[in-house]
Design an enzyme around this catalytic site. Structure first.
Site, PDB file in Angstrom:
ATOM      1  N   GLU A   1      -5.074   0.502  -0.041  1.00 50.77           N
ATOM      2  CA  GLU A   1      -4.833  -0.925   0.126  1.00 50.77           C
ATOM      3  C   GLU A   1      -4.939  -1.655  -1.221  1.00 50.77           C
ATOM      4  O   GLU A   1      -5.426  -1.086  -2.202  1.00 50.77           O
ATOM      5  CB  GLU A   1      -5.870  -1.481   1.120  1.00 50.77           C
ATOM      6  CG  GLU A   1      -5.864  -0.793   2.485  1.00 50.77           C
ATOM      7  CD  GLU A   1      -4.646  -1.117   3.351  1.00 50.77           C
ATOM      8  OE1 GLU A   1      -3.579  -1.491   2.809  1.00 50.77           O
ATOM      9  OE2 GLU A   1      -4.750  -0.979   4.577  1.00 50.77           O
TER      10      GLU A   1
ATOM     11  N   HIS B   1       0.832  -1.223   0.000  1.00 50.19           N
ATOM     12  CA  HIS B   1       0.000   0.000   0.000  1.00 50.19           C
ATOM     13  C   HIS B   1       0.860   1.263   0.000  1.00 50.19           C
ATOM     14  O   HIS B   1       2.007   1.252   0.440  1.00 50.19           O
ATOM     15  CB  HIS B   1      -1.019  -0.008   1.145  1.00 50.19           C
ATOM     16  CG  HIS B   1      -0.488   0.291   2.505  1.00 50.19           C
ATOM     17  ND1 HIS B   1      -1.222   0.073   3.651  1.00 50.19           N
ATOM     18  CD2 HIS B   1       0.700   0.785   2.933  1.00 50.19           C
ATOM     19  CE1 HIS B   1      -0.520   0.442   4.704  1.00 50.19           C
ATOM     20  NE2 HIS B   1       0.652   0.866   4.297  1.00 50.19           N
TER      21      HIS B   1
END
Ligand code: PGA
Length: 250
Positions: free
Chosen positions: A143, A138
Site C-alpha cells: 500500500e 499499490h
C-alpha cells in the site's frame, strides 16, 4: 518501460497469455510470479485454452503468487489459494508442489514470510512477474508509503483496497484486515515485469504511473526503475495518455 495497447480486455488477456506461453516455450521450468484480482482472469482463461490446445505446458513451471489474505483457509472461496485453483491450477498440468502462495493461515506469520522468501530464492528467483495495479497505486498488497526496499511482509490493508475488494465478500466487515505480500523489493528483483491495466477506472492511475514522479506514496511508480517492464493496457486504461506514449500494436 514498453507500453502495448490492447483494443479491449479480450485482446489484453490474449497478449498477456502470449507472453507467458512464449516464456515457457523458451524456458519450460520458468519461475512465474502470478497475481489475483479481476484483471488477470482473462489471461488465465486464455492460458487454460492454450493448455487444452496443447500450445503450452506447465509441467515444469514453478509459480509464486504475490499475496494472500491472513486468516482465510485455502478452501475459503475468498482466499487467493482458492482463486488460483479455480481459475488456473486445477485446469492445467502444474504440479501442486510447484504452485506457491504465502501461508496466511500460519501460526507464525513472520516465519511464513521468511519461508516464502527462501522458497523464491531456492527456485532461482522469479523470471516473469505479472502484476496489476490498485486504485491507490499499490502493487501486490504494498500500500502507499510502503518502503521501496520492503521484502515479503504482513500488511494492514488500506481502506481503499478493502472497499475495492469488498465486492467479493458478503460485506465490508468480512474483508480481512491483513495480508501477506511479496514486498516491492521482491517485485523489483524479478527478471521481467508484466503489468496489466484494464478499464477506464484505471485511467488516472496509469496516467500517474506514466507521467508522475517516483514516490513511496504511489508504490507502482518504482517500476520505472526496473530494466525490463512491459505494460499491457486496454483502450479504457490508456484514455488519459498521449497516443505518442504507447505503441498501437498495429
Ligand atoms: P484488480 O486489482 O485486478 O482487481 O483491479 C488489481 C490490484 O489491486 O492490484
Amino acid at each position: 518501460m514498453t507500453m502495448e495497447k490492447a483494443k479491449d480486455y479480450a485482446e489484453l488477456s490474449e497478449m498477456a497469455a502470449a507472453r507467458i506461453i512464449s516464456k515457457l516455450s523458451t524456458k519450460p521450468d520458468s519461475v512465474l510470479g502470478l497475481a489475483t484480482g479481476s484483471t488477470p482472469e482473462g489471461m488465465y482463461e486464455a492460458l487454460i485454452k492454450a493448455y487444452k490446445e496443447r500450445n503450452v505446458s506447465f509441467a515444469e513451471a514453478v509459480t509464486f503468487n504475490l499475496d494472500e489474505y491472513v486468516g482465510l483457509e485455502s478452501n475459503d472461496e475468498n482466499s487467493y489459494a482458492y482463486y488460483m485453483n479455480k481459475k488456473l491450477f486445477s485446469h492445467i498440468d502444474i504440479s501442486p508442489e510447484n504452485a506457491h502462495l504465502p501461508n496466511g493461515k500460519s501460526d507464525d506469520l513472520d516465519a511464513a514470510c521468511a519461508d516464502y522468501e527462501r522458497m523464491i530464492e531456492n527456485a532461482g528467483g522469479i523470471d516473469l512477474q505479472v502484476i496489476g495495479i490498485g486504485l491507490n497505486g499499490h502493487i501486490g498488497f504494498n500500500e502507499p508509503h510502503t518502503p521501496f526496499e520492503q521484502r515479503t511482509h504482513i500488511v494492514e490493508l488500506d481502506e481503499t483496497t478493502r472497499n475495492a475488494n469488498a465486492r467479493f465478500f458478503a460485506d465490508l466487515d468480512s474483508v480481512p484486515k491483513h495480508a501477506i505480500t511479496m514486498g516491492i523489493q521482491n517485485i523489483m528483483e524479478s527478471k521481467e515485469l508484466l503489468l496489466l491495466v484494464a478499464g477506464e477506472q484505471k485511467a488516472s492511475v496509469l496516467e500517474r504511473l506514466v507521467y508522475g514522479d517516483k514516490t513511496e506514496a504511489f508504490p507502482a511508480s518504482i517500476i520505472k526503475d526496473h530494466p525490463n517492464v512491459t505494460i499491457i493496457a486496454d483502450q479504457g486504461a490508456l484514455s488519459g495518455l498521449k497516443a505518442a506514449d504507447y505503441q498501437t500494436g498495429d
